[in-house]
Design a protein around this motif. Structure first.
Motif, PDB file in Angstrom:
ATOM      1  N   PRO A 197       7.609  -0.770   8.291  1.00  0.00           N
ATOM      2  CA  PRO A 197       8.601  -0.965   7.227  1.00  0.00           C
ATOM      3  C   PRO A 197       8.157  -2.010   6.193  1.00  0.00           C
ATOM      4  O   PRO A 197       8.315  -1.790   4.989  1.00  0.00           O
ATOM      5  CB  PRO A 197       9.856  -1.428   7.974  1.00  0.00           C
ATOM      6  N   ALA A 198       7.580  -3.092   6.651  1.00  0.00           N
ATOM      7  CA  ALA A 198       7.121  -4.135   5.721  1.00  0.00           C
ATOM      8  C   ALA A 198       5.970  -3.627   4.858  1.00  0.00           C
ATOM      9  O   ALA A 198       5.891  -3.957   3.667  1.00  0.00           O
ATOM     10  CB  ALA A 198       6.700  -5.380   6.490  1.00  0.00           C
ATOM     11  N   ALA A 199       5.086  -2.824   5.431  1.00  0.00           N
ATOM     12  CA  ALA A 199       3.967  -2.277   4.661  1.00  0.00           C
ATOM     13  C   ALA A 199       4.472  -1.344   3.568  1.00  0.00           C
ATOM     14  O   ALA A 199       3.967  -1.369   2.443  1.00  0.00           O
ATOM     15  CB  ALA A 199       2.999  -1.534   5.590  1.00  0.00           C
ATOM     16  N   LEU A 200       5.479  -0.532   3.888  1.00  0.00           N
ATOM     17  CA  LEU A 200       6.051   0.354   2.881  1.00  0.00           C
ATOM     18  C   LEU A 200       6.730  -0.437   1.773  1.00  0.00           C
ATOM     19  O   LEU A 200       6.578  -0.115   0.590  1.00  0.00           O
ATOM     20  CB  LEU A 200       7.051   1.317   3.520  1.00  0.00           C
ATOM     21  N   LEU A 201       7.483  -1.457   2.138  1.00  0.00           N
ATOM     22  CA  LEU A 201       8.156  -2.282   1.132  1.00  0.00           C
ATOM     23  C   LEU A 201       7.156  -2.993   0.228  1.00  0.00           C
ATOM     24  O   LEU A 201       7.337  -3.038  -0.996  1.00  0.00           O
ATOM     25  CB  LEU A 201       9.073  -3.303   1.807  1.00  0.00           C
ATOM     26  N   ALA A 202       6.117  -3.547   0.803  1.00  0.00           N
ATOM     27  CA  ALA A 202       5.109  -4.246   0.003  1.00  0.00           C
ATOM     28  C   ALA A 202       4.400  -3.278  -0.942  1.00  0.00           C
ATOM     29  O   ALA A 202       4.164  -3.607  -2.107  1.00  0.00           O
ATOM     30  CB  ALA A 202       4.092  -4.930   0.915  1.00  0.00           C
ATOM     31  N   ALA A 203       4.107  -2.088  -0.454  1.00  0.00           N
ATOM     32  CA  ALA A 203       3.445  -1.095  -1.298  1.00  0.00           C
ATOM     33  C   ALA A 203       4.357  -0.688  -2.451  1.00  0.00           C
ATOM     34  O   ALA A 203       3.897  -0.552  -3.591  1.00  0.00           O
ATOM     35  CB  ALA A 203       3.056   0.128  -0.468  1.00  0.00           C
ATOM     36  N   ALA A 204       5.632  -0.511  -2.171  1.00  0.00           N
ATOM     37  CA  ALA A 204       6.576  -0.146  -3.234  1.00  0.00           C
ATOM     38  C   ALA A 204       6.747  -1.294  -4.230  1.00  0.00           C
ATOM     39  O   ALA A 204       6.763  -1.074  -5.443  1.00  0.00           O
ATOM     40  CB  ALA A 204       7.923   0.226  -2.623  1.00  0.00           C
ATOM     41  N   ARG A 205       6.862  -2.493  -3.726  1.00  0.00           N
ATOM     42  CA  ARG A 205       7.057  -3.667  -4.580  1.00  0.00           C
ATOM     43  C   ARG A 205       5.876  -3.850  -5.535  1.00  0.00           C
ATOM     44  O   ARG A 205       6.057  -4.183  -6.700  1.00  0.00           O
ATOM     45  CB  ARG A 205       7.260  -4.905  -3.716  1.00  0.00           C
ATOM     46  N   HIS A 206       4.679  -3.606  -5.045  1.00  0.00           N
ATOM     47  CA  HIS A 206       3.470  -3.803  -5.857  1.00  0.00           C
ATOM     48  C   HIS A 206       3.005  -2.502  -6.522  1.00  0.00           C
ATOM     49  O   HIS A 206       1.961  -2.506  -7.184  1.00  0.00           O
ATOM     50  CB  HIS A 206       2.338  -4.367  -4.993  1.00  0.00           C
ATOM     51  N   ARG A 207       3.777  -1.431  -6.298  1.00  0.00           N
ATOM     52  CA  ARG A 207       3.395  -0.109  -6.819  1.00  0.00           C
ATOM     53  C   ARG A 207       1.940   0.195  -6.467  1.00  0.00           C
ATOM     54  O   ARG A 207       1.117   0.497  -7.328  1.00  0.00           O
ATOM     55  CB  ARG A 207       3.630  -0.042  -8.315  1.00  0.00           C
ATOM     56  N   ALA A 208       1.665   0.082  -5.169  1.00  0.00           N
ATOM     57  CA  ALA A 208       0.298   0.231  -4.677  1.00  0.00           C
ATOM     58  C   ALA A 208       0.262   1.210  -3.504  1.00  0.00           C
ATOM     59  O   ALA A 208       0.292   0.802  -2.339  1.00  0.00           O
ATOM     60  CB  ALA A 208      -0.254  -1.124  -4.258  1.00  0.00           C
ATOM     61  N   PRO A 209       0.218   2.522  -3.778  1.00  0.00           N
ATOM     62  CA  PRO A 209       0.183   3.500  -2.684  1.00  0.00           C
ATOM     63  C   PRO A 209      -1.044   3.356  -1.792  1.00  0.00           C
ATOM     64  O   PRO A 209      -1.025   3.775  -0.632  1.00  0.00           O
ATOM     65  CB  PRO A 209       0.204   4.850  -3.399  1.00  0.00           C
ATOM     66  N   ASP A 210      -2.099   2.732  -2.323  1.00  0.00           N
ATOM     67  CA  ASP A 210      -3.285   2.540  -1.494  1.00  0.00           C
ATOM     68  C   ASP A 210      -2.986   1.661  -0.288  1.00  0.00           C
ATOM     69  O   ASP A 210      -3.627   1.792   0.754  1.00  0.00           O
ATOM     70  CB  ASP A 210      -4.432   1.937  -2.310  1.00  0.00           C
ATOM     71  N   ARG A 211      -2.009   0.780  -0.410  1.00  0.00           N
ATOM     72  CA  ARG A 211      -1.614  -0.052   0.735  1.00  0.00           C
ATOM     73  C   ARG A 211      -1.041   0.805   1.860  1.00  0.00           C
ATOM     74  O   ARG A 211      -1.262   0.534   3.032  1.00  0.00           O
ATOM     75  CB  ARG A 211      -0.594  -1.107   0.319  1.00  0.00           C
TER      76      ARG A 211
END
Length: 79
Positions: free
Chosen positions: A5-19
């Motif tokens: 869940p945290a990885a998905l939130l961080a990716a969304a927050r930074h607009r970084a699907p590579d994460r």
């Protein structure tokens, strides 16, 4: 799996699907390294530990399929 869940939130927050992709790759790598060491051998009967490991594998599959879906990729029903 707990970091998903945290990885998905961080990716969304930074607009970084590579994460998301990197997180899924590390999850899959961890599962693959784990699964070959815990499967029953030969005619060994499955125990409660084996059932717990199976549940963990199913949870990992759910996380991987959900993560691929977020990336717009269809996960296979079976690997």
């Amino acid at each position: 799996l707990g970091d998903h869940p945290a990885a998905l939130l961080a990716a969304a927050r930074h607009r970084a699907p590579d994460r998301v992709a990197r997180h899924l790759e590390s999850t899959a790598d961890a599962l693959l390294a784990f699964q070959h060491t815990v499967l029953p051998l030969g005619d060994e009967k499955p125990s409660a530990a084996h059932r717990s490991r199976l549940a963990l594998a199913e949870a990992a599959g759910t996380v991987l399929a959900g993560g691929l879906s977020v990336l717009g990729i269809s996960a296979p029903d079976r690997i």
